[in-house]
Scaffold this motif. Structure first.
Motif, PDB file in Angstrom:
ATOM      1  N   SER A  18       0.854  -1.185   0.000  1.00  0.00           N
ATOM      2  CA  SER A  18       0.000   0.000   0.000  1.00  0.00           C
ATOM      3  C   SER A  18       0.894   1.239   0.000  1.00  0.00           C
ATOM      4  O   SER A  18       2.124   1.147   0.152  1.00  0.00           O
ATOM      5  CB  SER A  18      -0.890   0.020   1.235  1.00  0.00           C
ATOM      6  OG  SER A  18      -0.085   0.229   2.399  1.00  0.00           O
ATOM      7  N   ARG A  19       0.287   2.404  -0.166  1.00  0.00           N
ATOM      8  CA  ARG A  19       1.049   3.654  -0.110  1.00  0.00           C
ATOM      9  C   ARG A  19       1.801   3.770   1.219  1.00  0.00           C
ATOM     10  O   ARG A  19       3.001   4.053   1.242  1.00  0.00           O
ATOM     11  CB  ARG A  19       0.085   4.841  -0.265  1.00  0.00           C
ATOM     12  CG  ARG A  19       0.775   6.206  -0.314  1.00  0.00           C
ATOM     13  CD  ARG A  19      -0.194   7.342   0.045  1.00  0.00           C
ATOM     14  NE  ARG A  19      -1.542   7.114  -0.402  1.00  0.00           N
ATOM     15  CZ  ARG A  19      -2.077   7.639  -1.498  1.00  0.00           C
ATOM     16  NH1 ARG A  19      -1.353   8.413  -2.291  1.00  0.00           N
ATOM     17  NH2 ARG A  19      -3.328   7.398  -1.816  1.00  0.00           N
ATOM     18  N   ASP A  20       1.097   3.528   2.329  1.00  0.00           N
ATOM     19  CA  ASP A  20       1.729   3.662   3.642  1.00  0.00           C
ATOM     20  C   ASP A  20       2.872   2.671   3.816  1.00  0.00           C
ATOM     21  O   ASP A  20       3.922   3.000   4.385  1.00  0.00           O
ATOM     22  CB  ASP A  20       0.700   3.463   4.752  1.00  0.00           C
ATOM     23  CG  ASP A  20      -0.278   4.620   4.863  1.00  0.00           C
ATOM     24  OD1 ASP A  20      -0.023   5.674   4.251  1.00  0.00           O
ATOM     25  OD2 ASP A  20      -1.295   4.460   5.555  1.00  0.00           O
ATOM     26  N   GLU A  21       2.673   1.449   3.329  1.00  0.00           N
ATOM     27  CA  GLU A  21       3.710   0.420   3.468  1.00  0.00           C
ATOM     28  C   GLU A  21       4.938   0.769   2.633  1.00  0.00           C
ATOM     29  O   GLU A  21       6.079   0.600   3.077  1.00  0.00           O
ATOM     30  CB  GLU A  21       3.140  -0.936   3.064  1.00  0.00           C
ATOM     31  CG  GLU A  21       2.108  -1.467   4.046  1.00  0.00           C
ATOM     32  CD  GLU A  21       1.128  -2.448   3.439  1.00  0.00           C
ATOM     33  OE1 GLU A  21       0.189  -2.849   4.157  1.00  0.00           O
ATOM     34  OE2 GLU A  21       1.278  -2.810   2.257  1.00  0.00           O
ATOM     35  N   ALA A  22       4.722   1.254   1.405  1.00  0.00           N
ATOM     36  CA  ALA A  22       5.848   1.623   0.549  1.00  0.00           C
ATOM     37  C   ALA A  22       6.661   2.747   1.173  1.00  0.00           C
ATOM     38  O   ALA A  22       7.904   2.712   1.180  1.00  0.00           O
ATOM     39  CB  ALA A  22       5.340   2.032  -0.829  1.00  0.00           C
ATOM     40  N   CYS A  23       5.974   3.749   1.706  1.00  0.00           N
ATOM     41  CA  CYS A  23       6.677   4.875   2.326  1.00  0.00           C
ATOM     42  C   CYS A  23       7.411   4.425   3.586  1.00  0.00           C
ATOM     43  O   CYS A  23       8.555   4.855   3.840  1.00  0.00           O
ATOM     44  CB  CYS A  23       5.700   6.002   2.634  1.00  0.00           C
ATOM     45  SG  CYS A  23       5.023   6.810   1.145  1.00  0.00           S
ATOM     46  N   LEU A  24       6.787   3.565   4.365  1.00  0.00           N
ATOM     47  CA  LEU A  24       7.427   3.059   5.577  1.00  0.00           C
ATOM     48  C   LEU A  24       8.682   2.255   5.241  1.00  0.00           C
ATOM     49  O   LEU A  24       9.724   2.395   5.892  1.00  0.00           O
ATOM     50  CB  LEU A  24       6.440   2.181   6.352  1.00  0.00           C
ATOM     51  CG  LEU A  24       6.995   1.432   7.565  1.00  0.00           C
ATOM     52  CD1 LEU A  24       7.480   2.401   8.629  1.00  0.00           C
ATOM     53  CD2 LEU A  24       5.949   0.500   8.141  1.00  0.00           C
ATOM     54  N   LEU A  25       8.606   1.424   4.217  1.00  0.00           N
ATOM     55  CA  LEU A  25       9.722   0.543   3.867  1.00  0.00           C
ATOM     56  C   LEU A  25      10.921   1.289   3.289  1.00  0.00           C
ATOM     57  O   LEU A  25      12.032   0.764   3.266  1.00  0.00           O
ATOM     58  CB  LEU A  25       9.263  -0.528   2.876  1.00  0.00           C
ATOM     59  CG  LEU A  25       8.349  -1.609   3.465  1.00  0.00           C
ATOM     60  CD1 LEU A  25       7.737  -2.457   2.351  1.00  0.00           C
ATOM     61  CD2 LEU A  25       9.115  -2.492   4.442  1.00  0.00           C
TER      62      LEU A  25
END
Length: 296
Positions: A191-198
């Motif tokens: 997801s957007r949040d997961e990509a940014c977090l990673l």
């Protein structure tokens, strides 16, 4: 296609106002089959173009019900019945506003006790793609299963996809550990949040591009903003969302993933497959729960 992942019972509560601490909040509540892995399998099978199998672990309390529901969606389930733990349960608190955003309270139960003992290389017989739910990375037994499954798939030349599943749990796992665990995966669907977090990057496109330096194909799900397709350190396609009137966003990302993977199996390119994913995501948010309609 073989999906390995979580099978849980969703209790979806669509509340009609803000939570009132210490007293009642009116809501419409339904108990439905769920789990990211199971949802992906159901959406992949929904179009009838792919044979989809699912390996998961449930408690004796709901095993028969979950098997019936999966079969009704066209999935061939192999459910291991845990003798100790009950089926996982997720309470989905859904805002009854225009966005229909959801918050999860998760008791993973038996689903995270899936282990290498539940695996057989024969599960890959006839399989042309393996998909792993990211929830498998959040317990020691299922992390060990991921390693075994990846090794078996690599030995047979079977490509592997993975959906990171939960930004909240990723924080606990750690980015470096996650990237090490998914080495060898050929498609990542954050997801957007997961990509940014990673990646530690605030912009979703930059994050997707950076992740594609680690994984050959990254498809970042953007909700109402569609999806980004990235390869070799660059975004190569921006796929628009399909307009929808949300009732419940539970499982929208799973719908995208399932439809995307099913399209790949029919020979679609990544951009066209992402468009199929966006169509499924739009269909999912207009339904309560994370599954497509059954085949009747």
């Amino acid at each position: 296609m073989l999906v390995v992942g979580d099978v849980v019972t969703d209790v979806v509560a669509r509340r009609r106002g803000p939570l009132a601490a210490g007293t009642d909040t009116a809501a419409t509540i339904r108990t439905l089959p769920g789990g990211a892995g199971a949802n992906v399998a159901c959406w992949a099978a929904h179009g009838g173009h792919a044979e989809v199998r699912l390996l998961g672990r449930v408690g004796a309390d709901a095993a028969a019900w979950h098997e019936r529901e999966l079969v009704a969606c066209g999935v061939r389930p192999r459910l291991v019945v845990d003798p100790q733990s009950p089926t996982g349960t997720v309470i989905c608190l859904v805002d009854a506003d225009a966005a229909a955003e959801r918050t999860f309270l998760t008791d993973s139960g038996a689903s995270l006790r899936l282990s290498p003992d539940d695996w057989s290389d024969a599960l890959l017989d006839g399989v042309v793609r393996l998909h792993l739910s990211g929830y498998l990375l959040f317990s020691e037994p299922s992390r060990a299963l991921v390693a075994v499954a990846l090794e078996a798939a690599r030995a047979r030349g079977v490509p592997v996809s993975l959906d990171p599943a939960s930004a909240g749990f990723l924080v606990e796992l750690g980015v470096d550990r996650f990237l090490a665990l998914v080495e060898g995966v050929d498609v990542l669907l954050p997801s957007r949040d997961e990509a940014c977090l990673l990646t530690g990057l605030p912009d979703a496109a930059d994050a997707a591009a950076e992740l594609s330096r680690h994984v050959p194909l990254v498809v970042a799900k953007q909700g109402a903003d569609g999806a980004l397709v990235a390869r070799s350190g660059a975004v190569c396609a921006r796929v628009p969302a399909v307009p929808a009137t949300p009732r419940d966003t539970t499982g929208a990302g799973d719908a995208f993933t399932g439809a995307f993977l099913a399209a790949l199996l029919t020979g679609a390119g990544a951009e066209d497959a992402a468009a199929e994913g966006c169509r499924a995501g739009a269909s999912a948010v207009e339904r309560v729960g994370g599954r497509p309609p059954g085949r009747g």
